[in-house]
Design a protein around this motif. Structure first.
Motif, PDB file in Angstrom:
ATOM      1  N   TYR A   1       0.830  -1.205   0.000  1.00  0.00           N
ATOM      2  CA  TYR A   1       0.000   0.000   0.000  1.00  0.00           C
ATOM      3  C   TYR A   1       0.867   1.258   0.000  1.00  0.00           C
ATOM      4  N   CYS A   2       1.916   1.260   0.802  1.00  0.00           N
ATOM      5  CA  CYS A   2       2.811   2.429   0.832  1.00  0.00           C
ATOM      6  C   CYS A   2       3.509   2.626  -0.514  1.00  0.00           C
ATOM      7  N   VAL A   3       3.939   1.534  -1.140  1.00  0.00           N
ATOM      8  CA  VAL A   3       4.576   1.646  -2.451  1.00  0.00           C
ATOM      9  C   VAL A   3       3.586   2.181  -3.485  1.00  0.00           C
ATOM     10  N   SER A   4       2.342   1.720  -3.416  1.00  0.00           N
ATOM     11  CA  SER A   4       1.333   2.203  -4.353  1.00  0.00           C
ATOM     12  C   SER A   4       1.071   3.696  -4.160  1.00  0.00           C
TER      13      SER A   4
ATOM     14  N   SER B   1      -4.848  -5.995  -0.845  1.00  0.00           N
ATOM     15  CA  SER B   1      -3.619  -5.209  -0.815  1.00  0.00           C
ATOM     16  C   SER B   1      -2.448  -6.114  -0.429  1.00  0.00           C
ATOM     17  N   GLY B   2      -1.442  -6.141  -1.278  1.00  0.00           N
ATOM     18  CA  GLY B   2      -0.340  -7.068  -1.085  1.00  0.00           C
ATOM     19  C   GLY B   2      -0.500  -8.357  -1.860  1.00  0.00           C
ATOM     20  N   GLY B   3      -1.589  -8.472  -2.624  1.00  0.00           N
ATOM     21  CA  GLY B   3      -1.814  -9.668  -3.411  1.00  0.00           C
ATOM     22  C   GLY B   3      -1.153  -9.595  -4.779  1.00  0.00           C
ATOM     23  N   LEU B   4      -1.534 -10.536  -5.637  1.00  0.00           N
ATOM     24  CA  LEU B   4      -0.917 -10.623  -6.961  1.00  0.00           C
ATOM     25  C   LEU B   4      -1.227  -9.397  -7.818  1.00  0.00           C
TER      26      LEU B   4
END
Length: 227
Positions: free
Chosen positions: A44-47, A114-117
């Motif tokens: 989420y932070c990267v997004s 969030s954090g999935g593929l």
């Protein structure tokens, strides 16, 4: 009088409260979205970082468009804004699907959460798009004889280098992250961490009462024979 069988407490199979609690938690669809909070928070932070970087970069390029550099600024700025919009749309879509609770499949939730593929693919595609934009700008700059001191078109070369660096770092980060996650899942610590996460949730106080309650006193064979 026939002898009764010995029903001792040791022979009775006692239910495991931890296993019962784990099975009940596995059936809760709402908890499938939050099984790996660290991974979800990282992605989420990267997004959010990509949304801010691409959005601000696109706005800056579009706002500084001039007659001398209108084509490449307009094209790259539009591409960056579209990338930011795509990443933002994915996050909004995941939140909407989670709030509506319309998906009951574990496989689909593992992809969309969030954090999935889906997060990995969106970040990877964004990094590749930045790499392509940076490569195109650098090729155009080199073909135009840049960089040269005192030329306004040097911004094309600088923008190409920045996009190439950010895109390469993004793609490399996704590759390293995927390799680390794959190794952790193969070696086992990921499974233990997921097992620990289940213990954080509690269902009710009845589990402790069941654990502390002494087993019933069953009659032994000697007691049953006494008249």
């Amino acid at each position: 009088m026939p002898e009764l069988e010995d029903f001792s407490p040791a022979l009775r199979e006692q239910p495991d409260p931890a296993q019962i609690q784990r099975n009940v938690l596995e059936e809760q669809v709402e908890l499938w979205w939050f099984r790996e909070p660290r991974k979800s928070l990282l992605c989420y932070c990267v997004s959010v970082g990509l949304i801010l970087a691409c959005g601000l970069g696109g706005v800056v390029l579009l706002s500084t468009t001039t007659s001398l550099s209108s084509e490449w600024r307009l094209g790259v700025g539009t591409a960056l804004c579209l990338l930011a919009l795509a990443v933002l749309l994915k996050q909004l879509l995941s939140s909407a699907v989670q709030d509506m609770n319309c998906i009951r499949s574990r496989r689909r939730i593992e992809i969309l959460k969030s954090g999935g593929l889906s997060d990995h693919m969106v970040i990877l595609v964004t990094g590749l798009a930045l790499l392509i934009c940076g490569t195109v700008l650098l090729n155009l700059a080199v073909a135009s004889g840049l960089p040269q001191p005192g030329l306004t078109l040097n911004d094309m070369f600088i923008s190409g280098v920045v996009l190439l660096a950010v895109g390469g770092a993004t793609v490399l980060a996704v590759a390293i992250y995927s390799a680390v996650v794959f190794l952790l899942e193969r070696t086992g610590p990921g499974q233990r961490l997921r097992g620990r996460a289940v213990g954080v949730f509690t269902i009710s106080g009845q589990m402790n009462e069941t654990r502390e309650r002494p087993p019933p006193a069953w009659p032994t064979s000697s007691e049953a024979r006494t008249p």
